[in-house]
Structures are given as structure tokens and as C-alpha cells.
Design a protein around this motif. Sequence first.
Motif, mmCIF file in Angstrom:
data_model
loop_
_atom_site.group_PDB
_atom_site.id
_atom_site.type_symbol
_atom_site.label_atom_id
_atom_site.label_comp_id
_atom_site.label_asym_id
_atom_site.label_seq_id
_atom_site.Cartn_x
_atom_site.Cartn_y
_atom_site.Cartn_z
ATOM 1 N N GLU A 166 0.803 -1.213 0.000
ATOM 2 C CA GLU A 166 0.000 0.000 0.000
ATOM 3 C C GLU A 166 0.839 1.267 0.000
ATOM 4 O OE1 GLU A 166 -2.529 -0.364 3.412
ATOM 5 O OE2 GLU A 166 -3.651 -2.046 2.543
ATOM 6 N N GLU A 167 0.206 2.346 -0.382
ATOM 7 C CA GLU A 167 0.808 3.678 -0.372
ATOM 8 C C GLU A 167 1.061 4.130 1.069
ATOM 9 O OE1 GLU A 167 -0.276 8.215 -1.839
ATOM 10 O OE2 GLU A 167 -1.673 6.587 -2.257
ATOM 11 N N GLY A 168 2.151 4.868 1.257
ATOM 12 C CA GLY A 168 2.449 5.445 2.565
ATOM 13 C C GLY A 168 3.020 4.475 3.574
ATOM 14 N N ALA A 169 3.478 3.330 3.114
ATOM 15 C CA ALA A 169 3.987 2.300 4.025
ATOM 16 C C ALA A 169 5.504 2.198 3.942
ATOM 17 C CB ALA A 169 3.369 0.948 3.672
ATOM 18 N N LEU A 170 6.103 1.732 5.008
ATOM 19 C CA LEU A 170 7.515 1.360 4.983
ATOM 20 C C LEU A 170 7.582 -0.025 4.357
ATOM 21 C CD1 LEU A 170 10.498 1.717 5.736
ATOM 22 C CD2 LEU A 170 9.946 0.693 7.974
ATOM 23 N N ILE A 171 8.282 -0.127 3.240
ATOM 24 C CA ILE A 171 8.448 -1.391 2.528
ATOM 25 C C ILE A 171 9.887 -1.838 2.766
ATOM 26 C CG2 ILE A 171 8.264 -2.578 0.314
ATOM 27 C CD1 ILE A 171 5.614 -1.284 1.302
ATOM 28 N N GLU A 172 10.067 -3.063 3.244
ATOM 29 C CA GLU A 172 11.395 -3.557 3.590
ATOM 30 C C GLU A 172 11.692 -4.880 2.899
ATOM 31 O OE1 GLU A 172 12.485 -2.571 7.909
ATOM 32 O OE2 GLU A 172 10.326 -3.034 7.976
ATOM 33 N N ALA A 173 12.963 -5.223 2.847
ATOM 34 C CA ALA A 173 13.394 -6.507 2.298
ATOM 35 C C ALA A 173 14.555 -7.023 3.122
ATOM 36 C CB ALA A 173 13.802 -6.373 0.839
ATOM 37 N N THR A 174 14.548 -8.326 3.319
ATOM 38 C CA THR A 174 15.675 -9.008 3.944
ATOM 39 C C THR A 174 15.980 -10.241 3.096
ATOM 40 O OG1 THR A 174 14.203 -10.279 5.383
ATOM 41 C CG2 THR A 174 15.165 -8.263 6.299
ATOM 42 N N GLY A 175 17.147 -10.796 3.271
ATOM 43 C CA GLY A 175 17.500 -11.970 2.491
ATOM 44 C C GLY A 175 18.764 -12.616 2.993
ATOM 45 N N GLU A 176 19.207 -13.603 2.213
ATOM 46 C CA GLU A 176 20.431 -14.308 2.559
ATOM 47 C C GLU A 176 21.111 -14.802 1.290
ATOM 48 O OE1 GLU A 176 19.928 -18.084 4.561
ATOM 49 O OE2 GLU A 176 18.045 -18.449 3.526
ATOM 50 N N VAL A 177 22.423 -14.883 1.358
ATOM 51 C CA VAL A 177 23.198 -15.510 0.292
ATOM 52 C C VAL A 177 23.179 -17.003 0.606
ATOM 53 C CG1 VAL A 177 25.468 -15.735 -0.784
ATOM 54 C CG2 VAL A 177 24.634 -13.474 -0.061
ATOM 55 N N THR A 178 22.616 -17.790 -0.307
ATOM 56 C CA THR A 178 22.530 -19.237 -0.058
ATOM 57 C C THR A 178 23.749 -19.983 -0.558
ATOM 58 O OG1 THR A 178 21.277 -19.582 -2.102
ATOM 59 C CG2 THR A 178 20.008 -19.215 -0.074
ATOM 60 N N LYS A 179 24.464 -19.400 -1.525
ATOM 61 C CA LYS A 179 25.704 -20.003 -2.022
ATOM 62 C C LYS A 179 26.525 -18.914 -2.700
ATOM 63 C CE LYS A 179 27.578 -23.736 -4.845
ATOM 64 N NZ LYS A 179 28.116 -24.758 -3.985
ATOM 65 N N ALA A 180 27.819 -18.960 -2.476
ATOM 66 C CA ALA A 180 28.743 -18.030 -3.115
ATOM 67 C C ALA A 180 29.865 -18.832 -3.758
ATOM 68 C CB ALA A 180 29.306 -17.047 -2.092
ATOM 69 N N THR A 181 30.012 -18.682 -5.064
ATOM 70 C CA THR A 181 31.125 -19.310 -5.763
ATOM 71 C C THR A 181 32.096 -18.220 -6.186
ATOM 72 O OG1 THR A 181 30.202 -19.192 -8.003
ATOM 73 C CG2 THR A 181 29.535 -21.082 -6.635
ATOM 74 N N ARG A 182 33.115 -18.599 -6.919
ATOM 75 C CA ARG A 182 34.101 -17.617 -7.365
ATOM 76 C C ARG A 182 33.464 -16.531 -8.224
ATOM 77 N NH1 ARG A 182 37.916 -17.470 -11.580
ATOM 78 N NH2 ARG A 182 37.113 -19.415 -12.388
ATOM 79 N N SER A 183 32.461 -16.898 -9.025
ATOM 80 C CA SER A 183 31.886 -15.920 -9.951
ATOM 81 C C SER A 183 30.385 -15.692 -9.791
ATOM 82 C CB SER A 183 32.163 -16.352 -11.396
ATOM 83 O OG SER A 183 31.546 -17.606 -11.657
ATOM 84 N N LEU A 184 29.694 -16.530 -9.005
ATOM 85 C CA LEU A 184 28.241 -16.405 -8.868
ATOM 86 C C LEU A 184 27.819 -16.316 -7.408
ATOM 87 C CD1 LEU A 184 27.071 -19.133 -11.429
ATOM 88 C CD2 LEU A 184 27.126 -16.647 -11.789
ATOM 89 N N LEU A 185 26.754 -15.546 -7.177
ATOM 90 C CA LEU A 185 26.141 -15.449 -5.858
ATOM 91 C C LEU A 185 24.672 -15.804 -5.992
ATOM 92 C CD1 LEU A 185 27.695 -12.028 -4.873
ATOM 93 C CD2 LEU A 185 28.350 -14.259 -3.956
#
Length: 140
Positions: free
Chosen positions: A95-114
Motif C-alpha cells: 500500500e501507499e504510505g507504508a515502509l516497505i522492507e526486504a531481507t534476504g540471505e546468500v545461499t551459495k557463493a562461488t568464485r563468480s556467482l552469488l
Amino acid sequence: MTITKDDLIADGFQTWGNTDPYEDMIGPFFYKKQDDGSYRSAFVSEHRHLNGGGMLHGGLLMSFADFALFATAKDHLEGMAVTVGFNSEFVSAGEEGALIEATGEVTKATRSLLFVRGKIFSGDNTILTFSGILKKVRKR
């Protein structure tokens, strides 16, 4: 009490600091490192973020999710990266006028990909879940 962009800045949230013409036009989007080392992304929704039905536009939410991919993976980046894969699932409306947030996690990290996953929410309301793959771009 309505939260503002200035409130986010006062609470330690920041932007990338460089200019991203698209994000500058639709944002600003902010991120902040949390005490546990994770990152939280946020923005305050405005009337210009709405679709014809009066709810947050899906394209805006996917753009914010892409921003959150990079914020979530910030400590794994060693320079530039690009999104090479992206998935999202709309769970509910924002909705309008709201605080919109995001959280997350890196599930795997390689030499060239996340590999990253996360969710966008407002309060207790999950709006969108997402996952993506970032490719590190090496200088030639």
C-alpha cells in the motif's frame, strides 16, 4: 506516525552513493547493515509507486527486489556484478504510505556467482518473495 525518507537516513540507512538513473527515478531505495551482519533494504511507498488498482506496482516491487539482491550480497561483491537470474512470487499487495522492507540471505557463493533469496514485506505482511543469481564482473 508516518515514516519518511529522512527517518530512514536518521536511522542509518543509506543509498549506494553513486548514481543509478533508474533507481534514482523510482526510489530512492536504502540499505542498512544489521547487528547480525545481514542487510535490510527499505523505501517509503508513495502515490507514484501505485498501479491502476491503487496498490504497489509489480514492476516496482521486482526492481526493489533486484536492489535487495545486491544489498543482501554486498559483503560478497568485489566490484561490479550483474543479475543473470531472477524469480519472484507475489504473495499480497503493498500500500501507499507504508515502509516497505526486504531481507534476504546468500545461499551459495562461488568464485563468480552469488545465489540470493529474500522477501519484501511491510510490517507482518509478506508482499513478495524472490531469488536471484548475481554474476561478478571481473575487470579485463
